[in-house]
Write a protein that holds these residues in place. Structure first.
Motif, PDB file in Angstrom:
ATOM      1  N   GLY A 125      -6.648  11.823  11.298  1.00 34.95           N
ATOM      2  CA  GLY A 125      -5.848  10.731  10.792  1.00 34.95           C
ATOM      3  C   GLY A 125      -6.617   9.433  10.976  1.00 34.95           C
ATOM      4  O   GLY A 125      -7.671   9.396  11.622  1.00 34.95           O
ATOM      5  N   ILE A 126      -6.094   8.348  10.405  1.00 38.61           N
ATOM      6  CA  ILE A 126      -6.746   7.038  10.540  1.00 38.61           C
ATOM      7  C   ILE A 126      -5.708   5.988  10.922  1.00 38.61           C
ATOM      8  O   ILE A 126      -4.658   5.878  10.287  1.00 38.61           O
ATOM      9  CB  ILE A 126      -7.443   6.595   9.237  1.00 38.61           C
ATOM     10  N   ASP A 127      -6.009   5.206  11.957  1.00 39.93           N
ATOM     11  CA  ASP A 127      -5.252   4.008  12.295  1.00 39.93           C
ATOM     12  C   ASP A 127      -6.092   2.791  11.926  1.00 39.93           C
ATOM     13  O   ASP A 127      -7.311   2.888  11.739  1.00 39.93           O
ATOM     14  CB  ASP A 127      -4.881   3.994  13.775  1.00 39.93           C
ATOM     15  N   PHE A 128      -5.450   1.618  11.865  1.00 45.67           N
ATOM     16  CA  PHE A 128      -6.142   0.461  11.289  1.00 45.67           C
ATOM     17  C   PHE A 128      -5.744  -0.825  11.995  1.00 45.67           C
ATOM     18  O   PHE A 128      -4.647  -0.936  12.554  1.00 45.67           O
ATOM     19  CB  PHE A 128      -5.808   0.364   9.803  1.00 45.67           C
ATOM     20  N   ILE A 164      -4.215  -1.145   2.575  1.00 46.37           N
ATOM     21  CA  ILE A 164      -5.262  -0.195   2.977  1.00 46.37           C
ATOM     22  C   ILE A 164      -4.682   0.852   3.926  1.00 46.37           C
ATOM     23  O   ILE A 164      -5.027   2.045   3.850  1.00 46.37           O
ATOM     24  CB  ILE A 164      -6.445  -0.945   3.617  1.00 46.37           C
ATOM     25  N   SER A 165      -3.780   0.441   4.804  1.00 45.84           N
ATOM     26  CA  SER A 165      -3.136   1.385   5.718  1.00 45.84           C
ATOM     27  C   SER A 165      -2.323   2.420   4.951  1.00 45.84           C
ATOM     28  O   SER A 165      -2.314   3.614   5.299  1.00 45.84           O
ATOM     29  CB  SER A 165      -2.233   0.625   6.704  1.00 45.84           C
ATOM     30  N   GLU A 166      -1.616   1.975   3.919  1.00 43.35           N
ATOM     31  CA  GLU A 166      -0.881   2.922   3.071  1.00 43.35           C
ATOM     32  C   GLU A 166      -1.837   3.923   2.428  1.00 43.35           C
ATOM     33  O   GLU A 166      -1.544   5.131   2.344  1.00 43.35           O
ATOM     34  CB  GLU A 166      -0.118   2.166   1.979  1.00 43.35           C
ATOM     35  N   TYR A 167      -2.957   3.433   1.980  1.00 45.09           N
ATOM     36  CA  TYR A 167      -3.979   4.298   1.374  1.00 45.09           C
ATOM     37  C   TYR A 167      -4.448   5.353   2.369  1.00 45.09           C
ATOM     38  O   TYR A 167      -4.549   6.544   2.025  1.00 45.09           O
ATOM     39  CB  TYR A 167      -5.135   3.410   0.902  1.00 45.09           C
ATOM     40  N   PHE A 168      -4.711   4.943   3.606  1.00 44.99           N
ATOM     41  CA  PHE A 168      -5.138   5.904   4.633  1.00 44.99           C
ATOM     42  C   PHE A 168      -4.086   6.994   4.824  1.00 44.99           C
ATOM     43  O   PHE A 168      -4.404   8.185   4.904  1.00 44.99           O
ATOM     44  CB  PHE A 168      -5.383   5.189   5.956  1.00 44.99           C
ATOM     45  N   ALA A 169      -2.839   6.589   4.929  1.00 43.68           N
ATOM     46  CA  ALA A 169      -1.759   7.548   5.172  1.00 43.68           C
ATOM     47  C   ALA A 169      -1.602   8.508   3.998  1.00 43.68           C
ATOM     48  O   ALA A 169      -1.412   9.719   4.186  1.00 43.68           O
ATOM     49  CB  ALA A 169      -0.457   6.802   5.439  1.00 43.68           C
ATOM     50  N   GLN A 170      -1.681   7.978   2.808  1.00 49.05           N
ATOM     51  CA  GLN A 170      -1.538   8.826   1.624  1.00 49.05           C
ATOM     52  C   GLN A 170      -2.679   9.834   1.521  1.00 49.05           C
ATOM     53  O   GLN A 170      -2.467  10.997   1.169  1.00 49.05           O
ATOM     54  CB  GLN A 170      -1.493   7.952   0.370  1.00 49.05           C
ATOM     55  N   GLU A 171      -3.879   9.397   1.840  1.00 52.83           N
ATOM     56  CA  GLU A 171      -5.049  10.260   1.703  1.00 52.83           C
ATOM     57  C   GLU A 171      -5.152  11.308   2.816  1.00 52.83           C
ATOM     58  O   GLU A 171      -5.588  12.432   2.572  1.00 52.83           O
ATOM     59  CB  GLU A 171      -6.326   9.413   1.670  1.00 52.83           C
ATOM     60  N   THR A 172      -4.774  10.945   4.021  1.00 50.05           N
ATOM     61  CA  THR A 172      -4.922  11.866   5.153  1.00 50.05           C
ATOM     62  C   THR A 172      -3.673  12.696   5.408  1.00 50.05           C
ATOM     63  O   THR A 172      -3.729  13.700   6.125  1.00 50.05           O
ATOM     64  CB  THR A 172      -5.267  11.108   6.446  1.00 50.05           C
ATOM     65  N   PRO A 175       0.688   9.414   9.170  1.00 49.48           N
ATOM     66  CA  PRO A 175       1.038   7.991   9.240  1.00 49.48           C
ATOM     67  C   PRO A 175      -0.098   7.159   9.849  1.00 49.48           C
ATOM     68  O   PRO A 175      -0.862   7.649  10.691  1.00 49.48           O
ATOM     69  CB  PRO A 175       2.279   7.974  10.136  1.00 49.48           C
ATOM     70  N   CYS A 176      -0.184   5.929   9.406  1.00 52.82           N
ATOM     71  CA  CYS A 176      -1.199   5.000   9.905  1.00 52.82           C
ATOM     72  C   CYS A 176      -0.526   3.929  10.753  1.00 52.82           C
ATOM     73  O   CYS A 176       0.430   3.285  10.311  1.00 52.82           O
ATOM     74  CB  CYS A 176      -1.933   4.350   8.735  1.00 52.82           C
ATOM     75  N   VAL A 177      -1.002   3.735  11.962  1.00 51.26           N
ATOM     76  CA  VAL A 177      -0.548   2.652  12.823  1.00 51.26           C
ATOM     77  C   VAL A 177      -1.429   1.438  12.535  1.00 51.26           C
ATOM     78  O   VAL A 177      -2.650   1.496  12.732  1.00 51.26           O
ATOM     79  CB  VAL A 177      -0.638   3.035  14.316  1.00 51.26           C
ATOM     80  N   MET A 178      -0.836   0.353  12.042  1.00 47.73           N
ATOM     81  CA  MET A 178      -1.598  -0.859  11.751  1.00 47.73           C
ATOM     82  C   MET A 178      -1.220  -1.945  12.756  1.00 47.73           C
ATOM     83  O   MET A 178      -0.105  -2.457  12.753  1.00 47.73           O
ATOM     84  CB  MET A 178      -1.337  -1.360  10.333  1.00 47.73           C
ATOM     85  N   ASN A 179      -2.178  -2.308  13.574  1.00 53.87           N
ATOM     86  CA  ASN A 179      -1.900  -3.207  14.692  1.00 53.87           C
ATOM     87  C   ASN A 179      -2.418  -4.619  14.439  1.00 53.87           C
ATOM     88  O   ASN A 179      -3.572  -4.819  14.062  1.00 53.87           O
ATOM     89  CB  ASN A 179      -2.550  -2.664  15.969  1.00 53.87           C
ATOM     90  N   LEU A 216       5.031   5.642   6.124  1.00 51.99           N
ATOM     91  CA  LEU A 216       3.577   5.842   6.106  1.00 51.99           C
ATOM     92  C   LEU A 216       2.848   4.881   7.028  1.00 51.99           C
ATOM     93  O   LEU A 216       1.829   5.232   7.620  1.00 51.99           O
ATOM     94  CB  LEU A 216       3.036   5.672   4.681  1.00 51.99           C
ATOM     95  N   VAL A 217       3.352   3.657   7.135  1.00 50.08           N
ATOM     96  CA  VAL A 217       2.672   2.622   7.916  1.00 50.08           C
ATOM     97  C   VAL A 217       3.600   2.106   9.011  1.00 50.08           C
ATOM     98  O   VAL A 217       4.714   1.651   8.731  1.00 50.08           O
ATOM     99  CB  VAL A 217       2.226   1.448   7.020  1.00 50.08           C
ATOM    100  N   TYR A 218       3.134   2.176  10.240  1.00 51.87           N
ATOM    101  CA  TYR A 218       3.844   1.590  11.371  1.00 51.87           C
ATOM    102  C   TYR A 218       3.111   0.315  11.777  1.00 51.87           C
ATOM    103  O   TYR A 218       2.031   0.371  12.362  1.00 51.87           O
ATOM    104  CB  TYR A 218       3.891   2.564  12.545  1.00 51.87           C
ATOM    105  N   VAL A 219       3.693  -0.828  11.411  1.00 46.83           N
ATOM    106  CA  VAL A 219       3.091  -2.104  11.784  1.00 46.83           C
ATOM    107  C   VAL A 219       3.439  -2.388  13.242  1.00 46.83           C
ATOM    108  O   VAL A 219       4.609  -2.345  13.639  1.00 46.83           O
ATOM    109  CB  VAL A 219       3.589  -3.251  10.885  1.00 46.83           C
ATOM    110  N   THR A 220       2.420  -2.668  14.029  1.00 45.14           N
ATOM    111  CA  THR A 220       2.624  -2.979  15.443  1.00 45.14           C
ATOM    112  C   THR A 220       2.111  -4.381  15.748  1.00 45.14           C
ATOM    113  O   THR A 220       1.291  -4.935  15.015  1.00 45.14           O
ATOM    114  CB  THR A 220       1.909  -1.959  16.355  1.00 45.14           C
ATOM    115  N   LEU A 221       2.601  -4.940  16.836  1.00 43.56           N
ATOM    116  CA  LEU A 221       2.216  -6.283  17.255  1.00 43.56           C
ATOM    117  C   LEU A 221       1.807  -6.223  18.722  1.00 43.56           C
ATOM    118  O   LEU A 221       2.559  -5.732  19.565  1.00 43.56           O
ATOM    119  CB  LEU A 221       3.382  -7.249  17.066  1.00 43.56           C
TER     120      LEU A 221
END
Length: 414
Positions: A125-128, A164-172, A175-179, A216-221
């Protein structure tokens, strides 16, 4: 080894622990391995110095300087780490070709196609992470900047990173964690603490105004207590970030190097789980401050793992590592940290948590202390060896790293 494993299994069984179940669970735990350990956080989109409180120490030979070298090194490290995991990228690792130059507010999924190919090849998987440092427009402030043009630039950067995070999740298919983390703050006593935080809040509101797939994307802070050049005031403090994610129903991210020395993330996990569906972690090893040393099998790492396991939160906690040590072999640093996180999780899986909770509820604190101490001398190593065996691995991995250093790293000239 099989005899030792069978004896160890029986020993754990006497405490009500199912070793085979623990190994099966561990096999499916994905840890996000950070790309920036391999090149000392340089990235590929700029040639200037690191900035924004980011610094590395050491000049061990063989640092990756191209995407091909970095992927080669990551591939080597992953071959020595049991299980299937994720990789964690910063936006500064965009790959441009044919002389193309694209600033961070205009990067696109196509600039990460090679990373997707790499992830698919290794079933990762890919996180971003948006990269809000080491850039001319990050010299003073980013999302809290009083300069509207600069603030808008970084808002746009974070918005394209969501795409781009959505793209990672769709391709892999994962879900992509975007921090989001910003290096904004002041070196000395501020005259206005509210203004920058209000601008930061407004920026985040605008970033999140674009629609995206929350499955697909979990935005984190991510918060921070202080940093180089922002010793007196941090815009993205813990209080700010916790309140913001609560209001917006985002996922909080806790880096265990981003708190005061006597604060422990392991103690915070249970509190956060009561109020959030998901929680993200950056596991590191702070030495006196947020120094991002290689993760060891130390007390805090083990306590973090225990809190995840004993609270049944494996499906709710995203685990990533975050450190960059340029004083030692960078591939060994990856393997040491990843394996230590796995060892901590395995030790936690091999503990009779239900029994311990009952002892605490009955106020049998003497018995609880006895049991906790007994767990420290259990035959854990034999179980870990069995886990390695299932992947045709053993503890002699450093010999392979030494050979790789001799044949590959020392020929790079950096």
């Amino acid at each position: 080894m099989n005899e030792a494993y069978e004896r160890a299994k029986q020993t754990y069984a006497s405490y009500g622990v199912d070793v085979e179940k623990a190994l099966k669970i561990l096999e499916n735990i994905k840890i996000s391995m950070h790309c920036w350990q391999g090149d000392d956080v340089h990235g590929f989109d700029q040639s200037g110095p690191l900035s924004g409180g980011i610094a590395t120490t050491g000049n061990y030979p063989g640092r990756a300087t191209t995407s091909e070298e970095l992927m080669q090194d990551m591939e080597m490290a992953l071959s020595l780490i049991p299980g299937k995991h994720k990789i964690n990228l910063h936006a500064s690792y965009a790959i441009f070709e044919d002389g193309e130059i694209v600033d961070r507010d205009a990067i696109k999924p196509k600039h990460f196609q090679k990373w997707v190919d790499f992830a698919k090849k290794h079933q990762l998987g890919i996180d971003f992470n948006p990269t809000l440092f080491s850039h001319p427009k990050a010299e003073k402030a980013t999302l809290s900047s009083i300069d509207e043009d600069i603030r808008k630039f970084w808002i746009q950067h974070c918005q394209v990173c969501i795409r781009i995070s959505e793209y990672f999740a769709q391709e892999t298919g994962q879900p992509c964690v975007m921090n989001i983390w910003i290096p904004d703050g002041l070196k000395d006593i501020p005259a206005d603490r509210l203004g920058p935080r209000k601008r930061f809040k407004d920026s985040l509101d605008e970033i999140l105004s674009i629609p995206y797939d929350h499955e697909l994307v979990y935005v984190t802070l991510e918060s921070k207590v202080f940093g180089i050049g922002m010793e007196s005031y941090t815009v993205g403090s813990s209080e700010f970030c916790i309140n913001y994610v609560n209001e917006k129903h985002l996922t909080p991210l806790m880096d265990n190097g981003h708190y005061h020395p006597m604060e422990y993330v392991s103690d915070k996990i249970s509190a956060m789980l009561l109020f959030h569906e998901h929680l993200a972690l950056h596991v590191t090893r702070p030495v006196r401050w947020d120094s991002d040393h290689v993760v060891l099998l130390d007390d805090e790492t083990k306590e973090i793992a225990k809190e995840i396991i004993r609270n049944g939160a494996l499906d709710r906690v995203f685990i990533a590592l975050d450190y960059f040590d340029a004083s030692i072999n960078r591939i060994a640093a990856w393997v040491i940290g990843m394996q230590n996180m796995q060892k901590a999780l395995l030790q936690a899986l091999l503990m009779p948590h239900d029994l311990m909770k009952k002892m605490q509820d009955k106020e049998d604190f003497t018995g609880l202390m006895v049991l906790q101490e007994q767990m420290k001398s259990m035959p854990f190593y034999d179980i870990w060896q069995q886990f390695l065996n299932t992947y045709d691995m053993d503890e002699c991995w450093y010999e392979e790293v030494q050979a790789y250093e001799k044949n590959v790293l020392r020929k790079r000239g950096v």
